[in-house]
Design a protein around this motif. Structure first.
Motif, mmCIF file in Angstrom:
data_model
loop_
_atom_site.group_PDB
_atom_site.id
_atom_site.type_symbol
_atom_site.label_atom_id
_atom_site.label_comp_id
_atom_site.label_asym_id
_atom_site.label_seq_id
_atom_site.Cartn_x
_atom_site.Cartn_y
_atom_site.Cartn_z
ATOM 1 N N GLU A 1 9.427 23.768 33.056
ATOM 2 C CA GLU A 1 8.757 22.789 33.925
ATOM 3 C C GLU A 1 7.670 23.402 34.797
ATOM 4 N N ASP A 2 7.525 24.725 34.750
ATOM 5 C CA ASP A 2 6.406 25.375 35.451
ATOM 6 C C ASP A 2 5.132 25.340 34.606
ATOM 7 N N THR A 3 5.238 24.875 33.376
ATOM 8 C CA THR A 3 4.071 24.786 32.507
ATOM 9 C C THR A 3 3.029 23.848 33.109
ATOM 10 N N ALA A 4 1.816 24.369 33.282
ATOM 11 C CA ALA A 4 0.743 23.599 33.918
ATOM 12 C C ALA A 4 -0.518 24.440 33.937
ATOM 13 N N ARG B 1 -1.000 23.188 40.918
ATOM 14 C CA ARG B 1 -0.847 23.101 39.478
ATOM 15 C C ARG B 1 -0.873 21.655 39.030
ATOM 16 N N GLN B 2 -1.245 21.483 37.777
ATOM 17 C CA GLN B 2 -1.282 20.146 37.196
ATOM 18 C C GLN B 2 -0.750 20.213 35.777
ATOM 19 N N ALA B 3 0.356 19.529 35.565
ATOM 20 C CA ALA B 3 0.954 19.448 34.236
ATOM 21 C C ALA B 3 0.369 18.252 33.488
ATOM 22 N N LYS C 1 0.457 14.438 34.641
ATOM 23 C CA LYS C 1 0.933 14.386 36.025
ATOM 24 C C LYS C 1 -0.205 14.676 36.994
ATOM 25 N N TYR D 1 -2.908 26.099 36.495
ATOM 26 C CA TYR D 1 -2.798 26.534 37.883
ATOM 27 C C TYR D 1 -4.197 26.756 38.458
ATOM 28 N N THR E 1 2.015 28.590 30.286
ATOM 29 C CA THR E 1 2.923 27.899 29.389
ATOM 30 C C THR E 1 4.230 28.675 29.331
ATOM 31 N N GLN F 1 -4.232 28.450 32.432
ATOM 32 C CA GLN F 1 -3.086 27.802 31.801
ATOM 33 C C GLN F 1 -1.863 28.712 31.831
#
Length: 127
Positions: free
Chosen positions: A89-92, A38-40, A43, A94, A124, A122
């Motif tokens: 904080e799992d928002t990213a 995953r990439q937020a 980050k 995937y 969210t 995505q």
């Protein structure tokens, strides 16, 4: 040509669940390890989970252990990521990935540009 197509992303509330799917095509799915990343925003991409060819061995990032479960169905050429107890904080975005070589292990390997990657889905999570 190997193709990976993720689906199942969307909007969830904190504490909720989502299940991501990644459908693979272009080669013998069961011969290769699979991984989720995953990439937020702002980050770097980070490892989430991986699974061996037969589905016996799995590995998880500490941040998702006990909440996420990776699995695969080799009859459907699909790998899944069940995400429970979601946090903001799992928002990213995937991504699923698979190595180029069938000898590549699912555990303890370095994933990178030489692997095959999907386009991402995505996720969210709202608080």
């Amino acid at each position: 040509q190997v193709q990976l197509v993720e689906s199942g992303g969307g909007l969830a509330q904190a504490g909720g669940s989502l299940r991501l799917s990644c459908a693979a095509s272009g080669r013998t799915f069961s011969a290769y390890a699979m991984g989720w990343f995953r990439q937020a925003p702002g980050k770097e991409r980070e490892f989430v989970a991986s699974i061996s060819r037969g589905g016996i061995n799995t590995d998880y990032a500490d941040s998702v252990k006990g909440r996420f479960t990776i699995s695969r169905d080799n009859t459907k050429n699909t790998v899944y990521l069940q995400m429970n107890s979601l946090k903001p904080e799992d928002t990213a975005v995937y991504y699923c990935a698979t190595p180029r070589l069938p000898t590549s292990a699912a555990i303890g390997r370095t994933w990178g540009a030489s692997d095959y990657w999907g386009q991402g889905t995505q996720v969210t999570v709202s608080s």
